[in-house]
Design a protein around this motif. Structure first.
Motif, PDB file in Angstrom:
ATOM      1  N   PRO A 293     -11.319   0.531 -13.416  1.00 55.38           N
ATOM      2  CA  PRO A 293     -12.065   1.624 -14.108  1.00 55.38           C
ATOM      3  C   PRO A 293     -13.296   2.113 -12.982  1.00 55.38           C
ATOM      4  N   ARG A 294     -13.354   3.344 -13.153  1.00 56.31           N
ATOM      5  CA  ARG A 294     -14.298   4.086 -12.129  1.00 56.31           C
ATOM      6  C   ARG A 294     -15.134   4.566 -13.527  1.00 56.31           C
TER       7      ARG A 294
ATOM      8  N   PRO B  69     -15.918  -9.165  -0.847  1.00 60.64           N
ATOM      9  CA  PRO B  69     -14.470 -10.028  -0.343  1.00 60.64           C
ATOM     10  C   PRO B  69     -14.979 -11.693  -0.096  1.00 60.64           C
TER      11      PRO B  69
ATOM     12  N   SER C 287     -12.225   3.292  -0.672  1.00 58.50           N
ATOM     13  CA  SER C 287     -11.891   3.273  -1.942  1.00 58.50           C
ATOM     14  C   SER C 287     -13.184   2.748  -2.865  1.00 58.50           C
TER      15      SER C 287
ATOM     16  N   ILE D 279     -16.511  -7.288  -5.991  1.00 61.64           N
ATOM     17  CA  ILE D 279     -16.481  -6.248  -4.624  1.00 61.64           C
ATOM     18  C   ILE D 279     -16.858  -6.675  -3.323  1.00 61.64           C
TER      19      ILE D 279
ATOM     20  N   MET E 251       0.882  -1.452   0.007  1.00 65.44           N
ATOM     21  CA  MET E 251      -0.041  -0.063   0.075  1.00 65.44           C
ATOM     22  C   MET E 251       0.834   1.357   0.042  1.00 65.44           C
TER      23      MET E 251
ATOM     24  N   ARG F 240      -9.961  -6.395   1.818  1.00 67.19           N
ATOM     25  CA  ARG F 240      -9.353  -6.230   0.509  1.00 67.19           C
ATOM     26  C   ARG F 240      -8.077  -6.440   0.290  1.00 67.19           C
TER      27      ARG F 240
ATOM     28  N   TYR G 214      -6.988  -0.705  -3.406  1.00 64.17           N
ATOM     29  CA  TYR G 214      -7.486   0.059  -4.559  1.00 64.17           C
ATOM     30  C   TYR G 214      -6.945   1.348  -4.552  1.00 64.17           C
ATOM     31  N   MET G 215      -5.958   1.902  -3.688  1.00 56.24           N
ATOM     32  CA  MET G 215      -5.209   2.900  -4.266  1.00 56.24           C
ATOM     33  C   MET G 215      -3.941   2.771  -5.123  1.00 56.24           C
TER      34      MET G 215
ATOM     35  N   PHE H 252     -16.807   1.860  -6.425  1.00 55.40           N
ATOM     36  CA  PHE H 252     -16.606   0.790  -7.565  1.00 55.40           C
ATOM     37  C   PHE H 252     -17.741  -0.004  -8.126  1.00 55.40           C
TER      38      PHE H 252
ATOM     39  N   HIS I 103     -22.707  -2.687   2.843  1.00 55.19           N
ATOM     40  CA  HIS I 103     -21.593  -3.419   2.719  1.00 55.19           C
ATOM     41  C   HIS I 103     -20.238  -2.974   2.824  1.00 55.19           C
ATOM     42  N   ILE I 104     -19.423  -3.923   2.894  1.00 54.26           N
ATOM     43  CA  ILE I 104     -17.705  -3.298   3.207  1.00 54.26           C
ATOM     44  C   ILE I 104     -17.037  -3.976   1.908  1.00 54.26           C
ATOM     45  N   GLY I 105     -16.444  -3.466   1.278  1.00 56.36           N
ATOM     46  CA  GLY I 105     -15.756  -3.895  -0.088  1.00 56.36           C
ATOM     47  C   GLY I 105     -14.191  -3.908  -0.027  1.00 56.36           C
ATOM     48  N   CYS I 106     -13.916  -2.690   0.819  1.00 54.56           N
ATOM     49  CA  CYS I 106     -12.424  -2.547   0.868  1.00 54.56           C
ATOM     50  C   CYS I 106     -11.909  -2.124   2.340  1.00 54.56           C
ATOM     51  N   ASP I 107     -10.529  -1.752   2.335  1.00 59.40           N
ATOM     52  CA  ASP I 107     -10.194  -1.183   3.582  1.00 59.40           C
ATOM     53  C   ASP I 107      -9.261  -0.050   3.367  1.00 59.40           C
ATOM     54  N   THR I 108      -9.817   0.760   2.423  1.00 56.83           N
ATOM     55  CA  THR I 108      -8.960   2.087   1.960  1.00 56.83           C
ATOM     56  C   THR I 108      -9.983   3.237   1.590  1.00 56.83           C
TER      57      THR I 108
END
Lengths: 130, 154, 788
Positions: free
Chosen positions: C716-717, C201, B43, C199, A102, C284, C710-711, B132, B36-41
């Motif tokens: 694609p957005r 997990p 984003s 999306i 990261m 993620r 994701y950073m 996303f 929902h939770i899809g990431c940890d940043t």
């Protein structure tokens, strides 16, 4: 001055404790923030290839929950005149774990900003002594 | 810590650990699993809810920060069996496939339309930048929001 | 009567998703449920010297901690496909342990697992586990992995090859044809490694019930029966009849949720150890490090042409990464799902592909949307577009010269390729003609020239594609190394009131089976769609099933349901004949009733259903009930195809690529729900654009994944893409009852080369012939400078 652990601990950004375990071998605990991740590191700091008033190499081997870091920093001192010394430094670092996943693309920037902080602190330290 | 807040019009007073995110608080403590939770940043936007009317990513808000606030989650959008016009538009325009990003998309859409009742395609795409979707290619999500705007303006 | 087939019926599953009432695995909370956190390797390759769990074991809320030294370290997840070496040597198949033992082989491999009262406490304790490693050199690029002296992923073998493989004509013959060719186009590139990134997990809950001695595994999978089979027969050795696998709603898969993962086996094992339900949901970061990746081929290719632009030969050598272990279908992807599509849509008479598949110190690689076929299409379509530039030909014209002529598979036979398969039916030129028309191709070159005068770099890229879907029959895929059958199960249960419950072994994680399947069931039975319900995702409800991947659900799963409907109508006719006092031959079925031909005497579907369950006035010797299950094993793959056109503008100053238009013409056979098919194409195209412009899993020299969030990994957005202009041609599949071919992967397969061809087209006048994907502004800008 650069060989005094107390001074090093004071001027190195993020260092919280620096404890001498053997000559030129220290146990270091530091806290560094790299982009989105912040971690508490602990591990070794060794000063090798010591060439007084000319150069030295600092080797860091730090572990943390967000990843481990290995770094080798070479510092060279060149006397410009009696009252000025130029410090040159170069280094390479390897990181692993979350830090790599990261933070990798931020590391270059973080290294320069930490280096800047280091030399600013060193300048302050010198000014206080003189 | 004790917090009190209103969620989907209902008052809650609850003990939370200070480190609990609003997303986890909604899902784990209150069983509001539509968020929902899809990431940890921060984003992906799957966890988007409205906090005092503004879209926020609930994974990046601590539950204690939401103390005293008014929250709307996806569960609060429909009125019983009557879907909100945004929800209707998503169904009519096939704006969802697997459904996982959908709650965040609907809440973000609500925010976009609250700020701009007549958004252009570019406005909508820009407004969705923080969310996303891996299924729809955004095509039908943008169409859904365009359609929802029409519905809500008529 | 077709009331529903071919219509854009709104999806029935949407209501629950839109209300936030979906049932994803992580939404499930069981009483006394414990939570799991993993301790994962920060190194790509290291010896595990010591694991100290003392401090973690004393942490708050900890129930148990296990490492690879415990019993679970003896279990490993199997590979489901065997591809042997060309010389006959057996595929090298390392154990893939649930927890690493002596060594870790990729960043993120689990070395210990903590079970605790809450997820947060499990993670806190996992941080207290002290692991001592001896870091070793790693190799992540598959070609590098085959160089002498490369670090070995598995020490028991002298090199890193899992297998090597080839397909097509004799290599010497192909080489000779290339030597004699009028023109040879060459390409060398890396088909960039991608992370599937559903999306949702992955998430698993295992619940062992000591009183029944039974397990229930709730899992985010694309194929619950397959997971049960692998888990029971290969990984843990559990009695299959005592294990139920449930996967209700799944938040996207794209291949990554086909596979049997170590974590789901481990939570199943843990639940019995701790005597409580046990849950794990990936974050993620873990998803990036543990979900199987896609692509990652190092490619070197030559295509030869005669002076008219006809392809005379195609030779390719590839290194295709397997990752640290063999994932469930990994060996099949760069071989039978890849090499078998090297014919493309063209009459290429001589083809040879050689594949070396090495282990690398990375996450395992397996099927990701398209699975081997996007890689084949990218290669062929880049070669032919590059050849057009080099030979000063029009990129459409060179394709028309090479297309296989139309064939319907009924009046004209299927097309036998040089690479084992026989195409079912196709009309390839028609798809490209339609796409060119939609794009306004005739005027484009003029617009492009005008734009160049004004300093704008416009480009148009063409790609045509073909895919093998619904791979079957089982006997054939078995001979190719598959360790499972590839049929499907469809169960039609007519309830006494005439309502119909259909159980399918396929699984919907966004595809809309609950709607599409209900459409054709309602039409075939002539009943309202409201009377039909589609069930999937629970091994206790459906006899068996192979799940959903490879665009197979409607072609294979739908056909199994049609088989059961036929049985229902056959038996129903006998019951109706008895009630109507007529001969079966004199009845006709339509509009939901059996009618005696030429009369107004009829009996409805509902009345026959009731009679079947209340058999008072009933044909002698007929069993009660109206309930049939069928297994359908197709006679061949299906071969959807199409043509995609992408129009881009490249910023002359920055190299940034903007997609102005994207036009698709896809032929997926008959279409049941055009709205859903379009949706599949939209999503697929954007994933394909992602690979072309944005996405890449990158590793540094030490084997660290440097795109693990994701950073750092660019997907694609909404504002990266335009609306997608979708069109279809319809060439029915001749060998399945619905005439359908499959639509799930079409977009992804066709899009990537169309985008890259468009960018190269925009820059061709500057001498640019190829750019490595993803086409980031930096790479595009560099290419422009180097050739200027």
């Amino acid at each position: 001055m650069l060989n005094d652990p107390q001074v090093l601990a004071r001027i190195t950004p993020g260092i919280q404790t620096l404890e001498e375990v053997a000559p030129d071998h220290y146990k270091a605990v530091s806290e560094v923030k790299i982009g989105p991740v912040k971690g508490r590191f602990s591990g070794d700091l060794r000063i090798t290839d010591k060439n007084p008033e000319k150069s030295s190499v600092v080797e860091l081997n730090q572990q943390s929950k967000i990843g481990n870091a290995k770094a080798r920093i070479t510092m060279g001192l060149h006397a410009i005149d009696d009252s000025h010394t130029e410090i040159q430094y170069s280094g390479e670092a390897q990181v692993s774990g979350m830090l790599a996943r990261m933070g990798q693309r931020l590391i270059g920037g973080v290294v320069s900003s930490l280096s800047r902080q280091f030399f600013e602190a060193l300048a302050r330290e010198i000014n206080q002594e003189t | 810590m004790q917090i009190s807040l209103t969620i989907n019009g209902k008052s809650y007073s609850q003990e939370v650990e200070p480190r609990t995110s609003l997303a986890h608080f909604l899902r784990d403590t209150l069983d509001l699993t539509g968020t929902h939770i899809g990431c940890d940043t921060s984003s992906c936007g799957a966890c988007t809810v409205l906090l005092d009317g503004k879209a926020v990513k609930s994974c990046t808000v601590l539950a204690v920060q939401a103390d005293g606030s008014e929250i709307t989650t996806i569960e609060g959008m429909a009125n019983g069996d009557q879907l909100h016009p945004i929800q209707e538009a998503f169904q009519e325009n096939h704006g969802l496939q697997c459904g996982f990003c959908t709650p965040g998309m609907v809440m973000t859409a609500a925010d976009i339309l609250a700020n701009n009742p007549n958004p252009s395609e570019a406005d909508i795409r820009h407004g969705l930048e923080g969310n996303f979707c891996r299924c729809t290619g955004y095509h039908n999500i943008v169409k859904s929001i365009q359609h929802a705007a029409e519905k809500m303006n008529s | 009567m077709e009331n529903y087939i071919g219509k854009p019926i709104k999806r029935r599953e949407d209501t629950r998703f839109l209300k936030g009432a979906g049932r994803y695995t992580d939404d499930i909370k069981l009483p006394h449920m414990a939570h799991v956190a993993f301790v994962r390797s920060p190194y790509a390759h290291a010896k595990i010297l010591n694991i100290d769990t003392t401090a973690a074991a004393q942490a708050e809320g900890v129930i148990a901690i296990y490492t690879g030294a415990d019993e679970c370290g003896n279990f490993g997840v199997p590979c489901g496909w065997q591809v042997n070496f060309k010389n006959g040597d057996t595929m090298r198949e390392p154990q893939h342990p649930l927890l690493a033992k002596e060594k870790v082989r990729h960043v993120g491999e689990a070395v210990a697992v903590v079970v605790a009262e809450t997820q947060a406490l499990a993670r806190d304790a996992a941080e207290l586990v002290e692991v001592e490693y001896e870091e070793l050199p790693a190799v992540t690029n598959p070609k590098d992995a085959m160089q002498p002296g490369a670090p070995l992923v598995h020490d028991q073998w002298p090199d890193n090859a899992a297998f090597d493989w080839c397909i097509g004509n004799d290599r010497a013959e192909v080489e000779k044809a290339l030597e004699n060719a009028y023109h040879v186009t060459e390409l060398e590139f890396i088909n960039n490694r991608l992370a599937p990134n559903a999306i949702e997990p992955r998430s698993y809950i295992a619940d062992y019930n000591v009183n029944d001695d039974k397990w229930t595994l709730y899992t985010s999978t694309q194929n619950p029966h397959l997971i049960r089979l692998l888990l029971c027969a290969f990984t843990l050795g559990l009695p299959e009849h005592k294990v139920r696998v449930v996967s209700y709603d799944v938040g996207g898969g794209f291949g990554s949720k086909i596979y049997h993962y170590t974590e789901e086996a481990l939570v199943t094992w843990l639940s019995r150890q701790v005597g409580r339900p046990v849950k794990w949901t990936a974050d993620r970061s873990e998803a990036f490090m543990t979900d199987a990746h896609g692509r990652d081929h190092v490619v070197k290719s030559k295509m030869g042409f005669d002076k008219d632009g006809k392809i005379v030969a195609h030779l390719t050598d590839e290194y295709c990464a397997m990752g640290a272990y063999l994932s469930t279908f990994a060996p099949a992807i760069p071989t039978y799902l890849h090499g078998t599509l090297f014919q493309g849509l063209y009459t290429t008479p001589l083809i040879h592909l050689n594949v070396v598949a090495p282990f690398t110190h990375t996450v395992p690689v397996d099927a990701y949307r398209g699975a081997g076929r996007p890689e084949a299409t990218y290669l062929i379509e880049r070669l032919i577009s590059k050849a057009a530039i080099e030979m000063n030909m029009d990129p459409a014209e060179i394709r028309f010269k090479n297309f296989i002529p139309p064939f319907d598979g009924i009046n004209q036979p299927g097309y036998q390729t040089q690479v084992a398969l026989q195409y079912d039916s196709g009309n390839y030129a028609a798809a490209l003609e339609k796409a060119l028309e939609a794009a306004g191709y005739e005027n484009f070159r003029k617009e492009q020239e005008e734009a160049r005068q004004n300093g704008k770099l416009l480009g148009l890229g063409i790609s045509t594609w073909i895919e093998g879907c619904g791979i079957a029959p089982s006997a054939v895929v078995g001979a190719l190394g598959a360790r499972a059958g590839l049929y499907e199960v469809g169960h039609v249960r007519v309830q006494p009131t005439g309502k119909v419950t259909v159980y399918t072994g396929t699984h919907s994680h966004g595809q809309g089976h609950e709607t599409t399947f209900a459409q054709f069931v309602a039409d075939k039975l002539g009943i309202p769609i409201e009377d039909v319900d589609i069930e999937h995702g629970d091994t206790n409800e459906v006899a068996f099933g192979m799940g959903t991947y490879g665009s197979r659900s409607l072609a294979v799963g739908g056909s199994a349901i049609v088989k059961s409907i036929d049985k229902v109508l056959e038996k129903g006719a006998r019951i109706a004949a008895h009630k109507l006092e007529a001969a079966v031959e004199d009845l006709e079925y339509g509009d939901g009733k059996w009618t005696v031909k030429g009369t107004d005497k009829s009996i409805s579907f509902g009345d026959v259903a009731l009679t079947a369950y209340v058999p008072h006035d009933y044909p002698q010797g007929e069993e009660p009930g109206l309930d049939f299950s069928s297994f359908y094993d197709p006679v061949n793959f299906t071969f959807p195809f199409g043509a995609h056109i992408c129009i881009v503008e490249v910023d002359a100053d920055t190299g940034k690529v903007t997609i102005k238009r994207f036009i698709t013409v896809d032929d997926v056979g008959n279409i049941i729900n055009p709205m859903i098919v379009d949706g599949q194409i939209h999503g697929g195209v954007v994933q394909g654009i992602g690979q072309a412009l944005l996405e890449e899993v990158a590793y540094d020299e030490g084997g660290q994944m440097i795109t693990g969030s994701y950073m750092d990994y660019a997907m694609p957005r909404a504002d990266d893409v335009p609306f997608i202009e979708t069109h279809n041609t319809v060439t029915p599949c001749p060998h399945n009852p619905l005439g359908v071919k499959g639509a799930g992967e079409a977009g992804t397969i066709g899009a990537t080369p169309a985008v890259v061809n468009a960018v190269i087209d925009a820059l061709a006048h500057l001498g640019v012939r190829d750019i490595q994907m993803p086409l980031t502004p930096q790479r595009v800008w560099k290419a422009m400078q180097n050739n200027n």
